[in-house]
Design a protein around this motif. Structure first.
Motif, mmCIF file in Angstrom:
data_model
loop_
_atom_site.group_PDB
_atom_site.id
_atom_site.type_symbol
_atom_site.label_atom_id
_atom_site.label_comp_id
_atom_site.label_asym_id
_atom_site.label_seq_id
_atom_site.Cartn_x
_atom_site.Cartn_y
_atom_site.Cartn_z
ATOM 1 N N ARG A 5 -83.005 51.648 158.066
ATOM 2 C CA ARG A 5 -82.284 50.381 158.023
ATOM 3 C C ARG A 5 -82.533 49.566 159.282
ATOM 4 N NH1 ARG A 5 -77.113 50.272 155.500
ATOM 5 N NH2 ARG A 5 -77.350 48.105 156.041
ATOM 6 N N ASP A 6 -82.503 48.279 159.118
ATOM 7 C CA ASP A 6 -82.685 47.358 160.230
ATOM 8 C C ASP A 6 -81.450 47.417 161.130
ATOM 9 O OD1 ASP A 6 -83.267 45.294 161.936
ATOM 10 O OD2 ASP A 6 -83.332 43.745 160.392
ATOM 11 N N ARG A 7 -81.657 47.701 162.414
ATOM 12 C CA ARG A 7 -80.537 47.823 163.356
ATOM 13 C C ARG A 7 -79.737 46.540 163.476
ATOM 14 N NH1 ARG A 7 -81.171 52.481 167.018
ATOM 15 N NH2 ARG A 7 -83.113 53.492 166.438
ATOM 16 N N ASP A 8 -80.409 45.415 163.405
ATOM 17 C CA ASP A 8 -79.702 44.141 163.502
ATOM 18 C C ASP A 8 -78.777 43.940 162.299
ATOM 19 O OD1 ASP A 8 -79.176 41.576 164.762
ATOM 20 O OD2 ASP A 8 -80.246 40.719 163.040
ATOM 21 N N ARG A 12 -74.724 43.579 162.458
ATOM 22 C CA ARG A 12 -74.032 42.444 161.850
ATOM 23 C C ARG A 12 -73.003 42.902 160.821
ATOM 24 N NH1 ARG A 12 -78.780 38.768 159.966
ATOM 25 N NH2 ARG A 12 -77.080 37.772 158.830
ATOM 26 N N ARG A 13 -73.335 43.950 160.043
ATOM 27 C CA ARG A 13 -72.371 44.492 159.095
ATOM 28 C C ARG A 13 -71.157 45.050 159.816
ATOM 29 N NH1 ARG A 13 -73.360 50.164 156.856
ATOM 30 N NH2 ARG A 13 -72.775 50.509 159.016
ATOM 31 N N ASP A 14 -71.406 45.798 160.895
ATOM 32 C CA ASP A 14 -70.304 46.389 161.655
ATOM 33 C C ASP A 14 -69.427 45.307 162.295
ATOM 34 O OD1 ASP A 14 -71.397 48.773 160.880
ATOM 35 O OD2 ASP A 14 -72.157 49.312 162.870
ATOM 36 N N ASP A 15 -70.038 44.243 162.774
ATOM 37 C CA ASP A 15 -69.264 43.122 163.320
ATOM 38 C C ASP A 15 -68.375 42.505 162.248
ATOM 39 O OD1 ASP A 15 -70.444 43.473 165.783
ATOM 40 O OD2 ASP A 15 -71.859 41.799 165.550
ATOM 41 N N ILE A 51 -65.988 53.782 157.373
ATOM 42 C CA ILE A 51 -65.373 52.593 157.961
ATOM 43 C C ILE A 51 -64.603 52.968 159.218
ATOM 44 C CG2 ILE A 51 -63.608 50.813 157.605
ATOM 45 C CD1 ILE A 51 -64.548 50.704 154.670
ATOM 46 N N MET A 52 -63.826 54.069 159.153
ATOM 47 C CA MET A 52 -63.084 54.523 160.335
ATOM 48 C C MET A 52 -64.035 54.880 161.470
ATOM 49 S SD MET A 52 -59.911 54.212 160.187
ATOM 50 C CE MET A 52 -59.554 55.145 161.644
ATOM 51 N N ALA A 53 -65.141 55.533 161.155
ATOM 52 C CA ALA A 53 -66.112 55.895 162.193
ATOM 53 C C ALA A 53 -66.689 54.640 162.851
ATOM 54 C CB ALA A 53 -67.225 56.755 161.596
ATOM 55 N N ILE A 54 -66.992 53.633 162.051
ATOM 56 C CA ILE A 54 -67.535 52.384 162.590
ATOM 57 C C ILE A 54 -66.509 51.698 163.483
ATOM 58 C CG2 ILE A 54 -68.263 50.045 161.961
ATOM 59 C CD1 ILE A 54 -69.525 51.345 159.425
ATOM 60 N N ILE A 55 -65.267 51.638 163.025
ATOM 61 C CA ILE A 55 -64.219 50.969 163.797
ATOM 62 C C ILE A 55 -63.958 51.714 165.098
ATOM 63 C CG2 ILE A 55 -61.761 50.394 163.823
ATOM 64 C CD1 ILE A 55 -62.067 49.797 160.801
ATOM 65 N N ARG A 56 -63.885 53.042 165.040
ATOM 66 C CA ARG A 56 -63.660 53.825 166.264
ATOM 67 C C ARG A 56 -64.792 53.642 167.264
ATOM 68 N NH1 ARG A 56 -61.498 58.418 162.780
ATOM 69 N NH2 ARG A 56 -59.261 58.258 163.090
ATOM 70 N N LYS A 57 -66.025 53.671 166.780
ATOM 71 C CA LYS A 57 -67.169 53.482 167.681
ATOM 72 C C LYS A 57 -67.140 52.089 168.296
ATOM 73 C CE LYS A 57 -72.203 53.642 167.831
ATOM 74 N NZ LYS A 57 -72.332 52.471 168.644
ATOM 75 N N ARG A 58 -66.859 51.076 167.493
ATOM 76 C CA ARG A 58 -66.824 49.708 168.000
ATOM 77 C C ARG A 58 -65.681 49.523 169.000
ATOM 78 N NH1 ARG A 58 -69.837 45.366 166.338
ATOM 79 N NH2 ARG A 58 -71.106 47.149 165.794
ATOM 80 N N CYS A 59 -64.552 50.174 168.740
ATOM 81 C CA CYS A 59 -63.413 50.075 169.662
ATOM 82 C C CYS A 59 -63.731 50.734 170.994
ATOM 83 C CB CYS A 59 -62.177 50.702 169.048
ATOM 84 S SG CYS A 59 -61.515 49.767 167.666
#
Length: 90
Positions: A5-8, A12-15, A51-59
Motif C-alpha cells: 500500500r502507498d504510505r501516503d 491520509r486515511r489515518d488522518d 481502528i483502535m490501533a490506528i488511534i492509539r498510534k496517532r495519539c
C-alpha cells in the motif's frame, strides 16, 4: 517501485479516521465504543481493533487526541460524589 500500500494513502486515511473519531466522540458526544462501531461499519470498513490501533498510534505520535484505554468506562466513588443524591436516587 515498492510493493504494498502507498504510505501516503495510509497516512491520509489515518488522518481522516482520527478526524472522524474526534467528530463522533467530541462533537456528537457518542460513546467511544459506539463511535468505533460507526467508523468500522459505516465509514472506513476496517475492524474496530484496527481502528483502535490506528488511534492509539496517532495519539502517541501527536499527543492531540485523548487515548481511550478501556473498553468500558468505569465510574469511581469520587466521581459519583459529584452528583447530588436526588439525581442518583429517585
Amino acid at each position: 517501485m515498492s510493493k504494498g500500500r502507498d504510505r501516503d494513502l495510509i497516512r491520509r486515511r489515518d488522518d481522516a479516521l482520527c478526524r472522524r473519531y474526534y467528530y463522533w466522540t467530541e462533537k456528537q458526544r457518542l460513546r467511544f465504543d459506539d463511535a468505533l462501531r460507526v467508523l468500522s461499519l459505516n465509514e472506513f470498513f476496517i475492524s474496530e481493533q484496527r481502528i483502535m490501533a490506528i488511534i492509539r498510534k496517532r495519539c502517541r505520535d501527536t499527543k492531540l487526541l485523548p487515548v481511550p484505554k478501556v473498553r468500558k468506562p468505569h465510574l469511581t466513588a469520587e466521581q459519583l460524589e459529584l452528583f447530588p443524591d436526588e439525581v442518583i436516587r429517585p
